[in-house]
Scaffold this motif. Structure first.
Motif, PDB file in Angstrom:
ATOM      1  N   TYR A  51       0.917  -1.281  -0.014  1.00 20.46           N
ATOM      2  CA  TYR A  51       0.204   0.140   0.057  1.00 20.46           C
ATOM      3  C   TYR A  51       0.752   1.280  -0.072  1.00 20.46           C
ATOM      4  O   TYR A  51       2.150   1.196   0.337  1.00 20.46           O
ATOM      5  CB  TYR A  51      -0.895   0.225   1.174  1.00 20.46           C
ATOM      6  N   LEU A  52       0.252   2.316  -0.039  1.00 22.80           N
ATOM      7  CA  LEU A  52       0.959   3.676  -0.272  1.00 22.80           C
ATOM      8  C   LEU A  52       1.752   3.913   0.746  1.00 22.80           C
ATOM      9  O   LEU A  52       2.740   4.677   0.855  1.00 22.80           O
ATOM     10  CB  LEU A  52       0.120   4.818  -0.680  1.00 22.80           C
ATOM     11  N   ASN A  53       1.159   3.639   2.133  1.00 21.56           N
ATOM     12  CA  ASN A  53       2.034   3.810   3.284  1.00 21.56           C
ATOM     13  C   ASN A  53       3.136   2.721   3.675  1.00 21.56           C
ATOM     14  O   ASN A  53       3.614   2.828   4.700  1.00 21.56           O
ATOM     15  CB  ASN A  53       0.906   3.828   4.741  1.00 21.56           C
ATOM     16  N   GLY A  54       3.249   1.752   3.004  1.00 16.78           N
ATOM     17  CA  GLY A  54       4.506   0.892   2.906  1.00 16.78           C
ATOM     18  C   GLY A  54       4.025  -0.393   3.477  1.00 16.78           C
ATOM     19  O   GLY A  54       4.613  -1.358   3.631  1.00 16.78           O
ATOM     20  N   ALA A  55       2.657  -0.510   3.871  1.00 15.18           N
ATOM     21  CA  ALA A  55       2.234  -1.691   4.679  1.00 15.18           C
ATOM     22  C   ALA A  55       2.008  -2.885   3.507  1.00 15.18           C
ATOM     23  O   ALA A  55       1.758  -2.370   2.198  1.00 15.18           O
ATOM     24  CB  ALA A  55       0.870  -1.513   5.312  1.00 15.18           C
ATOM     25  N   GLU A  56       2.426  -3.950   3.832  1.00 19.02           N
ATOM     26  CA  GLU A  56       2.440  -5.217   2.881  1.00 19.02           C
ATOM     27  C   GLU A  56       1.216  -6.071   3.178  1.00 19.02           C
ATOM     28  O   GLU A  56       1.117  -6.168   4.383  1.00 19.02           O
ATOM     29  CB  GLU A  56       3.710  -5.885   2.596  1.00 19.02           C
ATOM     30  N   GLU A  57       0.636  -6.881   2.417  1.00 23.77           N
ATOM     31  CA  GLU A  57      -0.460  -7.731   2.562  1.00 23.77           C
ATOM     32  C   GLU A  57      -0.131  -8.812   1.693  1.00 23.77           C
ATOM     33  O   GLU A  57      -0.006  -8.514   0.397  1.00 23.77           O
ATOM     34  CB  GLU A  57      -1.628  -7.168   2.542  1.00 23.77           C
ATOM     35  N   ALA A  58      -0.272 -10.130   2.153  1.00 23.74           N
ATOM     36  CA  ALA A  58      -0.093 -11.273   1.125  1.00 23.74           C
ATOM     37  C   ALA A  58      -1.426 -12.096   1.039  1.00 23.74           C
ATOM     38  O   ALA A  58      -2.172 -12.165   2.152  1.00 23.74           O
ATOM     39  CB  ALA A  58       1.246 -11.957   1.634  1.00 23.74           C
ATOM     40  N   PHE A  59      -1.848 -12.268  -0.118  1.00 21.84           N
ATOM     41  CA  PHE A  59      -3.034 -12.993  -0.307  1.00 21.84           C
ATOM     42  C   PHE A  59      -2.637 -14.533  -0.859  1.00 21.84           C
ATOM     43  O   PHE A  59      -1.924 -14.437  -1.799  1.00 21.84           O
ATOM     44  CB  PHE A  59      -4.061 -12.336  -1.221  1.00 21.84           C
ATOM     45  N   VAL A  60      -3.010 -15.361  -0.349  1.00 22.98           N
ATOM     46  CA  VAL A  60      -2.670 -16.652  -0.662  1.00 22.98           C
ATOM     47  C   VAL A  60      -4.093 -17.353  -1.503  1.00 22.98           C
ATOM     48  O   VAL A  60      -5.275 -17.245  -1.145  1.00 22.98           O
ATOM     49  CB  VAL A  60      -2.547 -17.919   0.673  1.00 22.98           C
ATOM     50  N   ALA A  61      -3.837 -17.562  -2.854  1.00 25.37           N
ATOM     51  CA  ALA A  61      -4.850 -17.792  -3.587  1.00 25.37           C
ATOM     52  C   ALA A  61      -5.141 -19.239  -3.613  1.00 25.37           C
ATOM     53  O   ALA A  61      -4.898 -20.177  -4.539  1.00 25.37           O
ATOM     54  CB  ALA A  61      -4.412 -17.450  -4.997  1.00 25.37           C
ATOM     55  N   ALA A  62      -5.675 -19.796  -2.569  1.00 28.47           N
ATOM     56  CA  ALA A  62      -5.964 -21.334  -2.221  1.00 28.47           C
ATOM     57  C   ALA A  62      -7.233 -21.653  -2.752  1.00 28.47           C
ATOM     58  O   ALA A  62      -7.849 -20.780  -3.465  1.00 28.47           O
ATOM     59  CB  ALA A  62      -5.770 -21.509  -0.749  1.00 28.47           C
ATOM     60  N   ASP A  63      -7.710 -22.789  -2.530  1.00 34.19           N
ATOM     61  CA  ASP A  63      -8.980 -23.252  -2.784  1.00 34.19           C
ATOM     62  C   ASP A  63     -10.004 -22.333  -2.471  1.00 34.19           C
ATOM     63  O   ASP A  63     -10.175 -21.731  -1.297  1.00 34.19           O
ATOM     64  CB  ASP A  63      -9.394 -24.475  -2.450  1.00 34.19           C
TER      65      ASP A  63
END
Length: 121
Positions: A51-63
């Motif tokens: 994100y613009l504030n530097g925060a990261e987020e991971a989304f696991v594309a599981a079932d």
């Protein structure tokens, strides 16, 4: 190629015209021969956003994961970041702390009929 690897991470900006080599390597890794050479080299797909504030987020594309679901989560987080920025620009503390006693208070709402009556008079 995959028989020598335990993990492959391919990152690129989908709007960048220089992405061709990364996309080609990804296509080669997704080939049947490559996958058959090392079936253990296939962790679930994931999408990492910053994100613009530097925060990261991971989304696991599981079932069961969908692009729309990930998109909605990104938009919700973006709205939260936008709200935080507005509070900080106004000089307010973040996060907003609501006292426990106020959480149980009733909210009378707005009386529309009174507002309309005042505008008519």
């Amino acid at each position: 190629m995959l028989k020598f690897l335990s993990r492959v991470v391919v990152e690129y900006n989908p709007l960048d015209p220089r992405k061709a080599a990364a996309v080609e390597l990804l296509a080669q890794c997704n080939g049947r021969k490559a996958k058959d050479s090392n079936p253990t080299c296939s962790p679930p797909p994931r999408v990492l956003v910053t994100y613009l504030n530097g925060a990261e987020e991971a989304f696991v594309a599981a079932d069961g994961a969908t692009a729309q679901g990930m998109r909605e989560q990104i938009l919700a987080r973006g709205r939260l970041l936008e709200t935080e920025q507005l509070f900080r620009e106004a000089g307010e503390k973040w996060p907003v702390v609501i006292p426990e006693e106020e959480l149980g208070m009733s909210f009378p709402g707005i009386k529309i009929s009174r507002i309309l009556q005042k505008n008519v008079d």
